[in-house]
Design a protein around this motif. Structure first.
Motif, PDB file in Angstrom:
ATOM      1  N   PRO A  35       0.833  -1.187  -0.014  1.00 10.05           N
ATOM      2  CA  PRO A  35      -0.103  -0.136   0.035  1.00 10.05           C
ATOM      3  C   PRO A  35       0.712   1.366   0.167  1.00 10.05           C
ATOM      4  O   PRO A  35       1.907   1.188   0.533  1.00 10.05           O
ATOM      5  CB  PRO A  35      -0.704  -0.093   1.382  1.00 10.05           C
ATOM      6  CG  PRO A  35       0.029  -1.112   2.228  1.00 10.05           C
ATOM      7  CD  PRO A  35       0.658  -2.004   1.326  1.00 10.05           C
ATOM      8  N   GLY A  36       0.299   2.248  -0.532  1.00 18.36           N
ATOM      9  CA  GLY A  36       0.974   3.674  -0.706  1.00 18.36           C
ATOM     10  C   GLY A  36       2.456   3.359  -1.423  1.00 18.36           C
ATOM     11  O   GLY A  36       2.439   2.800  -2.555  1.00 18.36           O
ATOM     12  N   THR A  37       3.512   3.819  -0.808  1.00 21.48           N
ATOM     13  CA  THR A  37       4.945   3.954  -1.729  1.00 21.48           C
ATOM     14  C   THR A  37       5.747   2.612  -1.048  1.00 21.48           C
ATOM     15  O   THR A  37       6.972   2.584  -1.653  1.00 21.48           O
ATOM     16  CB  THR A  37       5.516   5.076  -1.313  1.00 21.48           C
ATOM     17  OG1 THR A  37       5.653   5.322   0.101  1.00 21.48           O
ATOM     18  CG2 THR A  37       4.769   6.294  -1.797  1.00 21.48           C
ATOM     19  N   ASP A  63       9.440   4.288   0.952  1.00 20.87           N
ATOM     20  CA  ASP A  63       8.905   5.128  -0.145  1.00 20.87           C
ATOM     21  C   ASP A  63      10.008   4.886  -1.188  1.00 20.87           C
ATOM     22  O   ASP A  63      11.062   4.969  -1.415  1.00 20.87           O
ATOM     23  CB  ASP A  63       9.141   6.620   0.416  1.00 20.87           C
ATOM     24  CG  ASP A  63       8.819   7.485  -0.953  1.00 20.87           C
ATOM     25  OD1 ASP A  63       8.471   6.818  -1.867  1.00 20.87           O
ATOM     26  OD2 ASP A  63       8.557   8.742  -0.736  1.00 20.87           O
TER      27      ASP A  63
END
Length: 251
Positions: free
Chosen positions: A52-54, A77
């Motif tokens: 999820p996300g980065t 990230d």
């Protein structure tokens, strides 16, 4: 994602000729285990496991001698790998190659990965936060302490794991860890593995994936319970973040 560690994809043997799982199979296990641990979907995408996300996980450099050894790099990230890459390694055991890798990845996920998941979530769901003033932490640093797992055999196989609960490791290793400059502009991963089998001690502290000699010596000298006949080991992981780092969402 523009960053990949060096690796010879598709290589199916170790340096001494022993068979190992192909990279694609290892990544599939990583994705499955992370999905189970985090409760969110992780997928293999272009030679990496993306969450999820980065967040993402990639394989690190080859280990020449052990089919059960795997190097994993967690990217908080994936667009800023130079600031948020946290490497670690683990060796799993089992009767088959898949069992070895799955066991190792599970040990990594429940100690290291949960700490990095907590770094992103900042919710207290996956790991424990200790500020720099905490007596169980490391002075001047925000520490996120992941799970502590016990490994071994015999009736006292959990002895070292249980010992840690009453003997916090960070204060005991503080002088050794802070005796060398730790990076303050990015998260710093600290893996600790120690225990004994039939009178033979093992202790290792890795900082940013590299053995930290001074901290390893300090860990070996601590009075954790030794095993005269059976085996008892513990593995844990801590993420250190300096309060001046803008990578920490909540100070």
């Amino acid at each position: 994602m523009g960053w990949r560690p060096w690796r010879r994809d598709g290589r199916a043997t170790t340096g001494d000729g022993r068979e190992r799982l192909p990279d694609a199979a290892v990544l599939a296990i990583v994705a499955e285990v992370l999905t189970d641990v985090s409760g969110e979907s992780w997928q293999v995408v272009d030679g990496a496991v993306e969450g999820p996300g980065t967040a993402a996980v990639v394989l690190g450099h080859d280990h020449p001698g052990s089919p059960g050894h795997v190097d994993l790099v967690y990217l908080v990230d994936r667009d800023r790998p130079e600031r948020t890459a946290v490497p670690d390694c683990v060796t799993g055991h089992g009767s088959t190659l898949e069992d070895k890798i799955r066991g190792g990845v599970t040990a990594w996920a429940t100690t290291t990965a949960v700490t990095l998941l907590e770094f992103g979530a900042q919710s207290g769901e996956f790991a424990t936060h200790m500020l720099g003033s905490s007596p169980d932490g490391l002075h001047g640093w925000h520490a996120i302490h992941g799970g502590i797992i016990g490994l071994g055999s015999g009736p006292d196989r959990a002895a070292v794991q249980e010992w840690i609960a009453d003997h916090p490791l960070l204060p005991a290793l503080a002088d050794a860890l802070t005796g060398t400059a730790l990076p303050r502009d990015r998260p710093v991963g600290v893996k600790m593995f120690f225990g004994s089998r039939a009178g033979r001690d093992t202790a290792e502290v890795r900082v940013d994936g590299h053995v930290h000699d001074r901290a390893t010596r300090a860990l070996r000298e601590l009075p954790w319970p030794r095993q005269a006949t059976d085996a008892a080991y513990a593995r844990t992981f801590v993420l250190l973040v300096h309060p001046t780092s803008d990578d920490l969402a909540h100070s």
